[in-house]
Design a protein around this motif. Structure first.
Motif, PDB file in Angstrom:
ATOM      1  N   GLY A  11      96.622 -67.908  -0.308  1.00  0.00           N
ATOM      2  CA  GLY A  11      96.052 -66.692   0.265  1.00  0.00           C
ATOM      3  C   GLY A  11      95.134 -67.006   1.428  1.00  0.00           C
ATOM      4  N   THR A  12      95.317 -66.289   2.530  1.00  0.00           N
ATOM      5  CA  THR A  12      94.431 -66.441   3.689  1.00  0.00           C
ATOM      6  C   THR A  12      93.738 -65.118   4.019  1.00  0.00           C
ATOM      7  N   GLY A  13      93.407 -64.365   2.975  1.00  0.00           N
ATOM      8  CA  GLY A  13      92.582 -63.176   3.165  1.00  0.00           C
ATOM      9  C   GLY A  13      91.123 -63.599   3.238  1.00  0.00           C
ATOM     10  N   LEU A  14      90.229 -62.649   3.079  1.00  0.00           N
ATOM     11  CA  LEU A  14      88.802 -62.985   3.123  1.00  0.00           C
ATOM     12  C   LEU A  14      88.442 -63.991   2.045  1.00  0.00           C
ATOM     13  N   ALA A  15      89.094 -63.910   0.879  1.00  0.00           N
ATOM     14  CA  ALA A  15      88.782 -64.837  -0.210  1.00  0.00           C
ATOM     15  C   ALA A  15      89.180 -66.258   0.185  1.00  0.00           C
ATOM     16  N   GLY A  16      90.427 -66.451   0.595  1.00  0.00           N
ATOM     17  CA  GLY A  16      90.911 -67.786   0.933  1.00  0.00           C
ATOM     18  C   GLY A  16      90.136 -68.412   2.081  1.00  0.00           C
ATOM     19  N   LEU A  35      98.338 -71.730   1.716  1.00  0.00           N
ATOM     20  CA  LEU A  35      99.675 -71.133   1.751  1.00  0.00           C
ATOM     21  C   LEU A  35      99.514 -69.628   1.802  1.00  0.00           C
ATOM     22  N   THR A  36     100.234 -68.985   2.697  1.00  0.00           N
ATOM     23  CA  THR A  36     100.111 -67.528   2.750  1.00  0.00           C
ATOM     24  C   THR A  36     101.460 -66.867   3.010  1.00  0.00           C
ATOM     25  N   ALA A  37     101.648 -65.753   2.342  1.00  0.00           N
ATOM     26  CA  ALA A  37     102.882 -64.988   2.517  1.00  0.00           C
ATOM     27  C   ALA A  37     102.885 -64.251   3.858  1.00  0.00           C
ATOM     28  N   ASP A  38     101.687 -64.072   4.443  1.00  0.00           N
ATOM     29  CA  ASP A  38     101.629 -63.285   5.685  1.00  0.00           C
ATOM     30  C   ASP A  38     101.515 -64.185   6.920  1.00  0.00           C
ATOM     31  N   ASP A  39     101.059 -63.621   8.036  1.00  0.00           N
ATOM     32  CA  ASP A  39     101.052 -64.380   9.287  1.00  0.00           C
ATOM     33  C   ASP A  39      99.813 -65.255   9.454  1.00  0.00           C
ATOM     34  N   SER A  44      88.988 -58.971   9.151  1.00  0.00           N
ATOM     35  CA  SER A  44      88.116 -58.372   8.156  1.00  0.00           C
ATOM     36  C   SER A  44      88.796 -57.109   7.628  1.00  0.00           C
ATOM     37  N   LYS A  45      89.249 -57.183   6.379  1.00  0.00           N
ATOM     38  CA  LYS A  45      90.036 -56.060   5.857  1.00  0.00           C
ATOM     39  C   LYS A  45      89.310 -54.701   5.912  1.00  0.00           C
ATOM     40  N   PRO A  46      87.991 -54.643   5.659  1.00  0.00           N
ATOM     41  CA  PRO A  46      87.322 -53.335   5.757  1.00  0.00           C
ATOM     42  C   PRO A  46      87.507 -52.647   7.115  1.00  0.00           C
ATOM     43  N   THR A  82     105.804 -67.794   0.769  1.00  0.00           N
ATOM     44  CA  THR A  82     105.509 -67.071  -0.462  1.00  0.00           C
ATOM     45  C   THR A  82     105.660 -67.992  -1.669  1.00  0.00           C
ATOM     46  N   VAL A  83     104.572 -68.173  -2.381  1.00  0.00           N
ATOM     47  CA  VAL A  83     104.622 -68.979  -3.603  1.00  0.00           C
ATOM     48  C   VAL A  83     105.416 -68.206  -4.647  1.00  0.00           C
ATOM     49  N   THR A  84     106.351 -68.911  -5.303  1.00  0.00           N
ATOM     50  CA  THR A  84     107.209 -68.217  -6.265  1.00  0.00           C
ATOM     51  C   THR A  84     106.923 -68.631  -7.705  1.00  0.00           C
ATOM     52  N   ALA A 108      94.010 -67.048  -4.597  1.00  0.00           N
ATOM     53  CA  ALA A 108      93.231 -66.057  -3.838  1.00  0.00           C
ATOM     54  C   ALA A 108      94.241 -65.120  -3.194  1.00  0.00           C
ATOM     55  N   TRP A 109      95.155 -64.661  -4.027  1.00  0.00           N
ATOM     56  CA  TRP A 109      96.317 -63.947  -3.490  1.00  0.00           C
ATOM     57  C   TRP A 109      96.215 -62.421  -3.596  1.00  0.00           C
ATOM     58  N   GLY A 110      95.028 -61.908  -3.873  1.00  0.00           N
ATOM     59  CA  GLY A 110      94.789 -60.481  -3.659  1.00  0.00           C
ATOM     60  C   GLY A 110      95.367 -59.526  -4.687  1.00  0.00           C
ATOM     61  N   GLY A 276      88.486 -63.462  -5.645  1.00  0.00           N
ATOM     62  CA  GLY A 276      88.921 -62.362  -4.785  1.00  0.00           C
ATOM     63  C   GLY A 276      89.566 -61.243  -5.602  1.00  0.00           C
ATOM     64  N   ASP A 277      90.372 -60.438  -4.920  1.00  0.00           N
ATOM     65  CA  ASP A 277      90.928 -59.235  -5.548  1.00  0.00           C
ATOM     66  C   ASP A 277      91.820 -59.522  -6.766  1.00  0.00           C
ATOM     67  N   CYS A 278      92.338 -60.762  -6.885  1.00  0.00           N
ATOM     68  CA  CYS A 278      93.245 -61.033  -8.007  1.00  0.00           C
ATOM     69  C   CYS A 278      92.508 -61.428  -9.286  1.00  0.00           C
ATOM     70  N   TYR A 288      85.981 -55.854  -3.848  1.00  0.00           N
ATOM     71  CA  TYR A 288      85.066 -55.695  -2.721  1.00  0.00           C
ATOM     72  C   TYR A 288      84.737 -57.052  -2.108  1.00  0.00           C
ATOM     73  N   VAL A 289      84.140 -56.992  -0.920  1.00  0.00           N
ATOM     74  CA  VAL A 289      83.865 -58.217  -0.176  1.00  0.00           C
ATOM     75  C   VAL A 289      82.686 -59.019  -0.751  1.00  0.00           C
ATOM     76  N   LEU A 290      81.579 -58.354  -1.078  1.00  0.00           N
ATOM     77  CA  LEU A 290      80.397 -59.116  -1.506  1.00  0.00           C
ATOM     78  C   LEU A 290      80.658 -60.009  -2.720  1.00  0.00           C
ATOM     79  N   ILE A 319      80.734 -46.499   1.558  1.00  0.00           N
ATOM     80  CA  ILE A 319      82.045 -45.912   1.829  1.00  0.00           C
ATOM     81  C   ILE A 319      82.036 -45.378   3.260  1.00  0.00           C
ATOM     82  N   LYS A 320      83.065 -45.774   4.019  1.00  0.00           N
ATOM     83  CA  LYS A 320      83.055 -45.495   5.455  1.00  0.00           C
ATOM     84  C   LYS A 320      83.629 -44.104   5.765  1.00  0.00           C
ATOM     85  N   THR A 321      82.871 -43.103   5.355  1.00  0.00           N
ATOM     86  CA  THR A 321      83.215 -41.715   5.681  1.00  0.00           C
ATOM     87  C   THR A 321      82.054 -41.143   6.495  1.00  0.00           C
TER      88      THR A 321
HETATM   89  P1  FAD Z   1      93.815 -60.226   0.487  1.00  0.00           P
HETATM   90  O1  FAD Z   1      93.069 -59.999   1.731  1.00  0.00           O
HETATM   91  O2  FAD Z   1      94.779 -59.189   0.058  1.00  0.00           O
HETATM   92  O3  FAD Z   1      94.566 -61.605   0.663  1.00  0.00           O
HETATM   93  C1  FAD Z   1      95.607 -62.012  -0.167  1.00  0.00           C
HETATM   94  C2  FAD Z   1      96.326 -63.175   0.497  1.00  0.00           C
HETATM   95  O4  FAD Z   1      97.252 -63.743  -0.439  1.00  0.00           O
HETATM   96  C3  FAD Z   1      97.157 -62.778   1.702  1.00  0.00           C
HETATM   97  O5  FAD Z   1      97.032 -63.799   2.673  1.00  0.00           O
HETATM   98  C4  FAD Z   1      98.580 -62.732   1.158  1.00  0.00           C
HETATM   99  O6  FAD Z   1      99.568 -62.962   2.132  1.00  0.00           O
HETATM  100  C5  FAD Z   1      98.526 -63.875   0.171  1.00  0.00           C
HETATM  101  N1  FAD Z   1      99.536 -63.854  -0.897  1.00  0.00           N
HETATM  102  C6  FAD Z   1      99.770 -62.901  -1.831  1.00  0.00           C
HETATM  103  N2  FAD Z   1     100.754 -63.278  -2.655  1.00  0.00           N
HETATM  104  C7  FAD Z   1     101.157 -64.497  -2.237  1.00  0.00           C
HETATM  105  C8  FAD Z   1     102.149 -65.421  -2.681  1.00  0.00           C
HETATM  106  N3  FAD Z   1     102.911 -65.194  -3.743  1.00  0.00           N
HETATM  107  N4  FAD Z   1     102.292 -66.586  -1.992  1.00  0.00           N
HETATM  108  C9  FAD Z   1     101.528 -66.868  -0.920  1.00  0.00           C
HETATM  109  N5  FAD Z   1     100.564 -66.038  -0.475  1.00  0.00           N
HETATM  110  C10 FAD Z   1     100.388 -64.868  -1.127  1.00  0.00           C
HETATM  111  N6  FAD Z   1      85.480 -53.929   0.484  1.00  0.00           N
HETATM  112  C11 FAD Z   1      84.162 -53.829   0.756  1.00  0.00           C
HETATM  113  O7  FAD Z   1      83.361 -54.523   0.133  1.00  0.00           O
HETATM  114  N7  FAD Z   1      83.710 -52.977   1.715  1.00  0.00           N
HETATM  115  C12 FAD Z   1      84.556 -52.186   2.428  1.00  0.00           C
HETATM  116  O8  FAD Z   1      84.104 -51.420   3.293  1.00  0.00           O
HETATM  117  C13 FAD Z   1      85.954 -52.276   2.177  1.00  0.00           C
HETATM  118  N8  FAD Z   1      86.833 -51.536   2.883  1.00  0.00           N
HETATM  119  C14 FAD Z   1      88.166 -51.669   2.631  1.00  0.00           C
HETATM  120  C15 FAD Z   1      89.063 -50.920   3.375  1.00  0.00           C
HETATM  121  C16 FAD Z   1      90.428 -51.019   3.141  1.00  0.00           C
HETATM  122  C17 FAD Z   1      91.386 -50.201   3.946  1.00  0.00           C
HETATM  123  C18 FAD Z   1      90.912 -51.885   2.119  1.00  0.00           C
HETATM  124  C19 FAD Z   1      92.398 -51.990   1.843  1.00  0.00           C
HETATM  125  C20 FAD Z   1      90.018 -52.633   1.365  1.00  0.00           C
HETATM  126  C21 FAD Z   1      88.641 -52.538   1.623  1.00  0.00           C
HETATM  127  N9  FAD Z   1      87.719 -53.293   0.896  1.00  0.00           N
HETATM  128  C22 FAD Z   1      86.390 -53.180   1.172  1.00  0.00           C
HETATM  129  C23 FAD Z   1      88.161 -54.298  -0.096  1.00  0.00           C
HETATM  130  C24 FAD Z   1      88.157 -55.716   0.500  1.00  0.00           C
HETATM  131  O9  FAD Z   1      88.673 -55.669   1.801  1.00  0.00           O
HETATM  132  C25 FAD Z   1      88.984 -56.653  -0.389  1.00  0.00           C
HETATM  133  O10 FAD Z   1      88.322 -56.737  -1.636  1.00  0.00           O
HETATM  134  C26 FAD Z   1      89.132 -58.069   0.163  1.00  0.00           C
HETATM  135  O11 FAD Z   1      89.489 -58.070   1.520  1.00  0.00           O
HETATM  136  C27 FAD Z   1      90.162 -58.842  -0.672  1.00  0.00           C
HETATM  137  O12 FAD Z   1      90.383 -60.101  -0.131  1.00  0.00           O
HETATM  138  P2  FAD Z   1      91.377 -61.130  -0.822  1.00  0.00           P
HETATM  139  O13 FAD Z   1      91.351 -62.345   0.047  1.00  0.00           O
HETATM  140  O14 FAD Z   1      91.079 -61.264  -2.256  1.00  0.00           O
HETATM  141  O15 FAD Z   1      92.827 -60.447  -0.760  1.00  0.00           O
END
Ligand code: FAD
Length: 384
Positions: A11-16, A35-39, A44-46, A82-84, A108-110, A276-278, A288-290, A319-321
């Motif tokens: 995972g290369t989201g905020l967690a990774g 390793l990441t399934a995406d680009d 910053s996802k928020p 994509t990890v299988t 850290a795959w969300g 992270g989210d998973c 959430y991010v914190l 909440i961003k409203t």
């Molecule tokens: P992700 O960012 O989802 O990353 C997952 C990574 O894993 C990706 O790179 C993906 O490609 C990879 N992956 C998944 N499966 C596989 C696989 N099988 N093999 C290889 N790679 C894989 N939180 C706040 O605290 N404040 C906010 O204001 C806020 N706003 C948000 C707004 C939106 C629109 C959204 C959707 C979320 C928001 N959040 C907010 C939540 C916060 O953004 C997430 O909690 C955080 O970004 C999660 O990060 P992550 O790295 O765990 O997951």
């Protein structure tokens, strides 16, 4: 496995990426493979739910491409990989037929977006935005269009409604709940937010679900269960997220709502961690991010030889409203207590107190959002 096997982060989201950054603060040399399934773009996802307000394309929301991350962090990144599967006994992850061994593995795959099974001929007009690639697709699809129906009135649905309105769209929200932000804020606070969004131009269809989505001449027609028909250009589904647990479960790891980890972020398998989210950290799933930042800081220490348990403090969510800002500290799941609400108009302060009078959660709306830091100090942290 061999002595040179890398720390593998999936995972290369905020967690990774945050974990990789933290790791480099304590260890410049340990090999890290991501390793990441995406680009692999760092973003910053928020920001995804403020992109129309700020008129930003996906390219503009990307903070760095994977090449730059490789340089900055001295890591390897494999994109569109994509990890299988995971073989926890052999200490390797599987990418199809390829086995990649690890010294330590971090999941850290969300989280996955929940997909509704809705009838109709216009499935391709239903979008969900949970990463930068989704955002790009959605943005391109609605370029030059005007009408969007959002399914879901939770945090993400409300944020996108406000953002799309700011971007000049006409927005309808359909959701089965009676008020917005269900489970997050008490009724009066929800009413204030709904009021703000309505005044900004959102049309609400609460207590309703979309039954079918069909192609019509000038767009797609959404038929609600009360028979109402709303014709729009695209549908944005924001009905919730679910931690990705399946691959972990298949590998024999303990999962509940998320992948179960203790405060050292250890899963039930040796040398396998999750954050992270998973992850379900000590019973808490917090999308959430914190919390993930806290996890990245302590896990970096643990992985480099100084085990450190994560501590969660008090982490209110904003909440961003902007039409009616909200800051909320949801009470712990299962907490007993009552909401009491004070304030006027859309400026409300709602406190969730237990029977001994202790504040366990709060929701602030409008101008009172500014009190969140002060109020947070009065609430006991999740961990001491
Ligand atoms: P992700 O960012 O989802 O990353 C997952 C990574 O894993 C990706 O790179 C993906 O490609 C990879 N992956 C998944 N499966 C596989 C696989 N099988 N093999 C290889 N790679 C894989 N939180 C706040 O605290 N404040 C906010 O204001 C806020 N706003 C948000 C707004 C939106 C629109 C959204 C959707 C979320 C928001 N959040 C907010 C939540 C916060 O953004 C997430 O909690 C955080 O970004 C999660 O990060 P992550 O790295 O765990 O997951």
């Amino acid at each position: 496995t061999s002595g040179n096997d890398p720390i593998v982060i999936i995972g290369t989201g905020l967690a990774g990426y945050t974990l990789a950054k933290e790791l480099r603060k304590t260890d410049k040399d340990v090999p890290i493979l991501m390793l990441t399934a995406d680009d692999g773009h760092s973003y910053s996802k928020p920001m995804l739910s403020t992109g129309f307000t700020k008129n930003k394309t996906a390219e503009q929301l990307s903070m760095a491409d994977p090449g730059r991350m490789v340089e900055q962090l001295a890591v390897d990144v494999r994109t569109f990989t994509t990890v299988t599967g995971i073989d926890a006994e052999k200490q390797c992850v599987l990418v199809g037929d390829e086995a990649i061994t690890y010294s330590k593995l971090v999941l850290a795959w969300g989280a996955d977006v929940i997909q509704l099974n809705i009838a109709g001929t216009a499935q391709e007009s239903v979008y969900a935005v949970n990463d930068l690639l989704d955002y790009r697709r959605f943005r391109e699809a609605v370029e030059g269009k005007q009408r969007i129906l959002i399914m879901g009135a939770g945090l993400i649905g409300c944020e996108f409604a406000n953002d799309l309105i700011n971007g000049g769209f006409k927005v309808d929200i359909v959701a089965p709940c009676d008020g917005v932000l269900p489970g997050l804020v008490p009724d009066q606070a929800a009413a204030a937010v709904q009021d703000g969004l309505t005044e900004a131009g959102t049309t609400f269809h609460l207590g309703q679900v979309v039954e079918s989505i069909d192609k019509v001449e000038d767009g797609v027609c959404c038929t609600l269960d009360n028979g109402t028909q709303v014709v729009v250009d695209a549908v944005l589904s924001a009905v919730g997220l679910r931690p990705r647990v399946q691959l972990a479960k298949d590998a024999g790891l303990t999962v509940a709502k998320g992948i179960v980890v203790n405060r050292l972020l250890e899963t039930s398998a040796p040398n396998v961690y999750a954050m992270g989210d998973c992850a379900e950290v000590d019973g808490h799933v917090m999308l959430y991010v914190l919390p993930l930042m806290e996890c990245a800081r302590s896990l970096a220490k643990t992985l480099t030889g100084t085990p450190k348990e994560v501590t969660y403090g008090v982490m209110p969510v904003v909440i961003k409203t902007p039409c009616c800002p909200v800051a909320v500290l949801p009470p712990p799941v299962g907490a007993e207590g009552e909401w009491s609400v004070s304030g006027e108009g859309r400026d409300l302060k709602a406190l969730f107190t237990d029977e001994s009078g202790l504040v366990k959660g709060f929701a602030l709306t409008g101008a009172l959002v500014s009190e969140r830091q002060a109020l947070a100090k009065a609430v006991p942290p999740i961990h001491r």
